[in-house]
Scaffold this active site. Structure first.
Site, mmCIF file in Angstrom:
data_model
loop_
_atom_site.group_PDB
_atom_site.id
_atom_site.type_symbol
_atom_site.label_atom_id
_atom_site.label_comp_id
_atom_site.label_asym_id
_atom_site.label_seq_id
_atom_site.Cartn_x
_atom_site.Cartn_y
_atom_site.Cartn_z
ATOM 1 N N GLY A 179 0.763 -1.248 0.000
ATOM 2 C CA GLY A 179 0.000 0.000 0.000
ATOM 3 C C GLY A 179 0.784 1.281 0.000
ATOM 4 O O GLY A 179 0.189 2.358 -0.133
ATOM 5 N N GLU A 220 4.032 -6.555 1.702
ATOM 6 C CA GLU A 220 3.702 -6.960 0.327
ATOM 7 C C GLU A 220 3.573 -5.762 -0.602
ATOM 8 O O GLU A 220 2.482 -5.461 -1.085
ATOM 9 C CB GLU A 220 2.341 -7.657 0.312
ATOM 10 C CG GLU A 220 2.217 -8.849 1.175
ATOM 11 C CD GLU A 220 0.764 -9.243 1.380
ATOM 12 O OE1 GLU A 220 0.533 -10.328 1.884
ATOM 13 O OE2 GLU A 220 -0.134 -8.448 1.041
ATOM 14 N N PRO A 221 4.648 -5.077 -0.882
ATOM 15 C CA PRO A 221 4.543 -3.919 -1.771
ATOM 16 C C PRO A 221 4.368 -4.317 -3.236
ATOM 17 O O PRO A 221 4.994 -5.275 -3.697
ATOM 18 C CB PRO A 221 5.905 -3.237 -1.577
ATOM 19 C CG PRO A 221 6.835 -4.347 -1.200
ATOM 20 C CD PRO A 221 6.020 -5.338 -0.421
ATOM 21 N N GLY A 222 3.519 -3.614 -3.933
ATOM 22 C CA GLY A 222 3.369 -3.819 -5.372
ATOM 23 C C GLY A 222 3.750 -2.542 -6.092
ATOM 24 O O GLY A 222 4.832 -2.405 -6.663
ATOM 25 N N ARG A 223 2.864 -1.546 -5.959
ATOM 26 C CA ARG A 223 3.026 -0.267 -6.659
ATOM 27 C C ARG A 223 4.383 0.387 -6.385
ATOM 28 O O ARG A 223 5.011 0.913 -7.293
ATOM 29 C CB ARG A 223 1.910 0.666 -6.179
ATOM 30 C CG ARG A 223 1.787 1.939 -6.979
ATOM 31 C CD ARG A 223 0.799 2.904 -6.320
ATOM 32 N NE ARG A 223 -0.388 2.305 -5.805
ATOM 33 C CZ ARG A 223 -1.573 2.287 -6.422
ATOM 34 N NH1 ARG A 223 -1.714 2.866 -7.587
ATOM 35 N NH2 ARG A 223 -2.610 1.700 -5.871
ATOM 36 N N ARG A 239 -7.010 3.675 -14.835
ATOM 37 C CA ARG A 239 -6.940 4.340 -13.531
ATOM 38 C C ARG A 239 -7.553 5.744 -13.503
ATOM 39 O O ARG A 239 -8.223 6.088 -12.530
ATOM 40 C CB ARG A 239 -5.492 4.346 -13.003
ATOM 41 C CG ARG A 239 -4.930 2.922 -12.847
ATOM 42 C CD ARG A 239 -3.637 2.863 -12.050
ATOM 43 N NE ARG A 239 -3.876 3.171 -10.645
ATOM 44 C CZ ARG A 239 -3.656 4.341 -10.104
ATOM 45 N NH1 ARG A 239 -3.164 5.334 -10.823
ATOM 46 N NH2 ARG A 239 -3.936 4.535 -8.839
ATOM 47 N N TYR A 295 -10.361 5.720 -10.707
ATOM 48 C CA TYR A 295 -9.980 6.331 -9.421
ATOM 49 C C TYR A 295 -9.701 7.819 -9.527
ATOM 50 O O TYR A 295 -9.075 8.392 -8.622
ATOM 51 C CB TYR A 295 -8.708 5.670 -8.855
ATOM 52 C CG TYR A 295 -8.633 4.177 -8.996
ATOM 53 C CD1 TYR A 295 -9.500 3.345 -8.285
ATOM 54 C CD2 TYR A 295 -7.699 3.584 -9.833
ATOM 55 C CE1 TYR A 295 -9.421 1.971 -8.420
ATOM 56 C CE2 TYR A 295 -7.616 2.204 -9.970
ATOM 57 C CZ TYR A 295 -8.489 1.409 -9.261
ATOM 58 O OH TYR A 295 -8.408 0.057 -9.394
ATOM 59 N N CYS A 319 -14.501 5.078 -27.603
ATOM 60 C CA CYS A 319 -15.785 5.649 -27.939
ATOM 61 C C CYS A 319 -16.538 6.054 -26.670
ATOM 62 O O CYS A 319 -17.611 5.525 -26.407
ATOM 63 C CB CYS A 319 -16.536 4.566 -28.689
ATOM 64 S SG CYS A 319 -17.643 5.237 -29.851
ATOM 65 N N GLU A 320 -15.921 6.909 -25.856
ATOM 66 C CA GLU A 320 -16.539 7.364 -24.613
ATOM 67 C C GLU A 320 -15.976 8.726 -24.279
ATOM 68 O O GLU A 320 -14.761 8.896 -24.285
ATOM 69 C CB GLU A 320 -16.159 6.445 -23.435
ATOM 70 C CG GLU A 320 -16.764 5.111 -23.524
ATOM 71 C CD GLU A 320 -17.156 4.513 -22.169
ATOM 72 O OE1 GLU A 320 -17.349 5.246 -21.179
ATOM 73 O OE2 GLU A 320 -17.279 3.297 -22.163
HETATM 74 N N1 LLP Z 1 -1.432 -7.091 -0.601
HETATM 75 C C1 LLP Z 1 -2.743 -7.229 -0.832
HETATM 76 C C2 LLP Z 1 -3.488 -8.233 -0.081
HETATM 77 C C3 LLP Z 1 -3.385 -6.414 -1.764
HETATM 78 O O1 LLP Z 1 -4.677 -6.556 -1.973
HETATM 79 C C4 LLP Z 1 -2.631 -5.455 -2.497
HETATM 80 C C5 LLP Z 1 -3.269 -4.598 -3.493
HETATM 81 C C6 LLP Z 1 -1.254 -5.362 -2.236
HETATM 82 C C7 LLP Z 1 -0.686 -6.187 -1.275
HETATM 83 C C8 LLP Z 1 -0.357 -4.402 -2.965
HETATM 84 O O2 LLP Z 1 -0.702 -3.084 -2.750
HETATM 85 P P1 LLP Z 1 0.228 -1.921 -3.340
HETATM 86 O O3 LLP Z 1 1.534 -1.962 -2.611
HETATM 87 O O4 LLP Z 1 0.409 -2.183 -4.798
HETATM 88 O O5 LLP Z 1 -0.546 -0.682 -3.088
HETATM 89 N N2 LLP Z 1 -5.991 -1.187 -8.970
HETATM 90 C C9 LLP Z 1 -5.760 -0.238 -7.900
HETATM 91 C C10 LLP Z 1 -4.986 -0.848 -6.772
HETATM 92 C C11 LLP Z 1 -5.615 -2.087 -6.214
HETATM 93 C C12 LLP Z 1 -4.781 -2.682 -5.117
HETATM 94 C C13 LLP Z 1 -5.203 -4.066 -4.849
HETATM 95 N N3 LLP Z 1 -4.490 -4.715 -3.804
HETATM 96 C C14 LLP Z 1 -5.045 0.981 -8.464
HETATM 97 O O6 LLP Z 1 -4.787 1.017 -9.657
HETATM 98 O O7 LLP Z 1 -4.777 1.938 -7.731
#
Ligand code: LLP
Length: 432
Positions: free
Chosen positions: A248, A290-293, A330, A334, A361-362
Site C-alpha cells: 500500500g 507486500e509492496p506492489g506499486r 486508472r 480512481y 468511444c466514450e
Molecule cells: N497485498 C494485498 C493483499 C493487496 O490486496 C494489495 C493490493 C497489495 C498487497 C499491494 O498493494 P500496493 O503496494 O500495490 O498498493 N488497482 C488499484 C490498486 C488495487 C490494489 C489491490 N491490492 C489501483 O490502480 O490503484
C-alpha cells in the site's frame, strides 16, 4: 522520482530510458508501448530489502504480483530474492511457469475457487492467506483429502480507513476482505483455525489499502493487530510466528506528490510491531510486507503517438493518443492523475495546457484532464510516466483495441516481454 531511475534527455532532445531512445523504441515496437526499466525494478527491490534489514528485525519482502506480472518480472523478483504474492490460479500458474519457487509464493483472495486451492496445495505454495470461514472449512477438507498441511495466515480487517480512494481502502470493517477484529470474527476464526487438524496457523495478515501516503494509518492498524494478538494469545495460547502488514505504500504520479519513503515505511512498520511486542509482552514475530506499486509503479512509462489535435477556442485543446482506457483504466476508475511529456521534444519548454484524450468511444476516456507539455503536433510521442503498476494488468480490449506491447529496457537493449496483441488474437477464443 516520477520517471524511471535511468531516464534522461539525450543530446538530440529525446527521452532516453535504460539507455534506449524512447522515440526509436516506438518506431521499432509501435505504440502504445509500455517501457519497463529493469534497473528501477531491481533498485526498488533492493531498497525494500535494505530498509527492512536495517531495522534488525526478521523480515521478508513479498512483491504483490497484481501490480504487474509477467514471466520476465517473476524472474527478476526471484533473482532479487523476494517472495511473490499471487491472488489467482492464473497468477500462480504464471509464477510457476517462470520457475518461481512455490515455497516463496503467498496466496491471497476473498473467493479462492476449489481448483485454485487445489493448484496451491498440489504445488506446495508456501503460505495461504485465508479470508473467510467458508475457505477455512474448504481448505481444511481439501488438505485432508490430499494429505497436506498448508501453512496459513488469517486476513484480518483492523477497522481503519486510510486516506486514499475508497475503491482501494481495504482495512475498514465493512469490507469484503478478511475477518473483522471488532465484531469478533477474527477471534472466532483463530479458534477454528487452531482446531482444524489439516491447517497450520502461522499468523495474521492485514492490508489496509493502496496508494497510502500517511504512515500513521500503519501505526494505527498494527496497534490494533498487536492488541488482538495479545488477547488471542491470552485466550488460546497461540503465539504468532509471522505478521504481514500488507502493501500500500504510495508513489509519486506527479512531480509534486510527496509519498513516504521506503525507509520510513520500514521504520514505521517494524517500530509499531516492536512497540506492541513490548507493551503486551509478546514474542517478536517475523514481519512480512507486500509492496506492489512502490516497487513497479515508477519503473515504467507508456508511450503513445499523438493522432489528432482539436482546439476548441476559449475552451480547451484535446490531444488524442492511440490508446486510453484500454491500457490505463486508472483515471476513469480512481480519478488518478498523471503527468505527460513529449519524448521527441523532451527539453522543449512545456508551455501548452492540453487535455490528453484516449481513442475510445466514450467521452470519459480522458487520460489527463490537464497536462502541460511542449506545443504538441500530430506524430509526437506522448509519454505518461508512472504507469508501471495497475496499468497493463488492468488493460482490456474495449472497442477491440489490441493490448499494447511491453518492453523491458536495460543498458541500451530492449526486449519484448509481452508482444502486442494482433487482430487475430482478438478472435482467437471465438467460434462461428
Ligand atoms: N497485498 C494485498 C493483499 C493487496 O490486496 C494489495 C493490493 C497489495 C498487497 C499491494 O498493494 P500496493 O503496494 O500495490 O498498493 N488497482 C488499484 C490498486 C488495487 C490494489 C489491490 N491490492 C489501483 O490502480 O490503484
Amino acid at each position: 522520482m516520477v520517471l524511471p531511475l535511468t531516464a534522461k534527455i539525450a543530446s538530440n532532445g529525446h527521452l532516453e530510458i535504460g539507455g534506449c531512445d524512447v522515440v526509436e523504441l516506438t518506431e521499432r515496437f509501435g505504440t502504445p508501448l509500455f517501457i519497463y526499466d529493469e534497473a528501477t525494478i531491481r533498485a526498488r527491490c533492493r531498497d525494500y530489502v535494505q530498509a527492512f534489514t536495517a531495522t534488525g528485525a526478521e523480515t521478508e519482502i513479498i512483491y504483490a504480483g497484481k501490480a504487474f506480472m509477467a514471466l520476465a518480472v517473476c524472474r527478476i523478483i526471484n533473482e532479487e530474492g523476494l517472495g511473490l504474492d499471487v491472488m489467482s490460479g492464473g497468477e500462480i500458474y504464471t509464477a510457476l511457469r517462470a520457475g518461481f519457487p512455490p515455497s516463496r509464493l503467498m496466496f491471497h483472495g476473498n473467493n479462492k475457487a476449489a481448483d485454485e486451492l487445489e493448484l496451491a496445495l498440489g504445488t506446495g505454495v508456501g503460505r495461504i492467506v485465508v479470508d473467510s470461514f467458508d475457505e477455512l472449512e474448504l481448505l481444511n477438507k481439501m488438505a485432508g483429502e490430499l494429505g497436506k498441511k498448508p501453512r496459513i495466515m488469517l486476513r484480518l480487517t483492523p477497522g481503519i480507513m486510510p486516506s486514499t480512494h475508497a475503491y482501494v481502502q481495504t482495512g475498514q470493517q465493512d469490507s469484503k476482505f478478511g475477518f473483522g477484529i471488532q465484531d469478533g470474527s477474527a477471534t472466532e476464526a483463530t479458534k477454528q483455525a487452531l482446531a482444524l487438524p489439516n491447517l497450520e496457523l502461522i499468523g495474521f495478515h492485514a492490508h489496509i489499502g493502496s496508494q497510502i501516503f500517511a504512515l500513521h494509518s500503519y501505526d494505527k492498524a498494527i496497534e490494533i493487530l498487536m492488541a488482538f494478538i495479545k488477547s488471542t494469545r491470552d485466550a488460546t495460547g497461540f503465539e504468532v510466528a509471522e505478521l504481514d502488514a500488507g502493501g500500500g505504500l504510495g508513489i509519486k504520479y506527479k512531480a509534486h506528490d510527496e509519498p513516504s519513503t521506503i525507509e520510513a515505511f520500514a521504520e514505521t512498520v517494524v517500530g509499531s510491531v516492536r512497540d506492541g511486542v513490548a507493551k503486551h509482552g509478546l514474542k517478536m514475530p517475523k514481519i512480512l510486507v507486500e509492496p506492489g506499486r512502490s516497487i513497479i509503479g515508477n519503473a515504467a512509462v507508456t508511450a503513445y503517438r499523438v493522432g489528432t489535435i482539436k482546439e476548441i477556442k476559449g475552451i480547451r485543446t484535446y490531444v488524442s493518443v492511440d490508446g486510453g482506457m484500454s491500457d490505463n483504466l486508472r483515471p476513469m476508475l480512481y480519478n488518478a492523475v498523471y503527468d505527460a511529456l513529449l519524448a521527441n521534444k523532451a527539453d522543449d519548454p512545456a508551455s501548452a495546457k492540453v487535455t490528453v484524450a484516449g481513442k475510445h468511444c466514450e467521452s470519459g476516456d480522458i487520460l489527463i484532464e490537464e497536462a502541460i507539455i511542449p506545443s504538441p503536433e500530430v506524430g509526437d510521442i506522448l509519454v505518461t510516466p508512472a504507469t508501471g503498476a495497475y496499468g497493463y494488468v488492468m488493460a482490456n480490449n474495449y472497442n477491440r483495441v489490441p493490448r499494447p506491447a511491453v518492453v523491458l529496457v536495460k543498458d541500451g537493449e530492449a526486449r519484448v516481454i509481452a508482444r502486442r496483441e494482433t487482430y487475430e488474437d482478438l478472435v482467437r477464443l471465438e467460434e462461428g
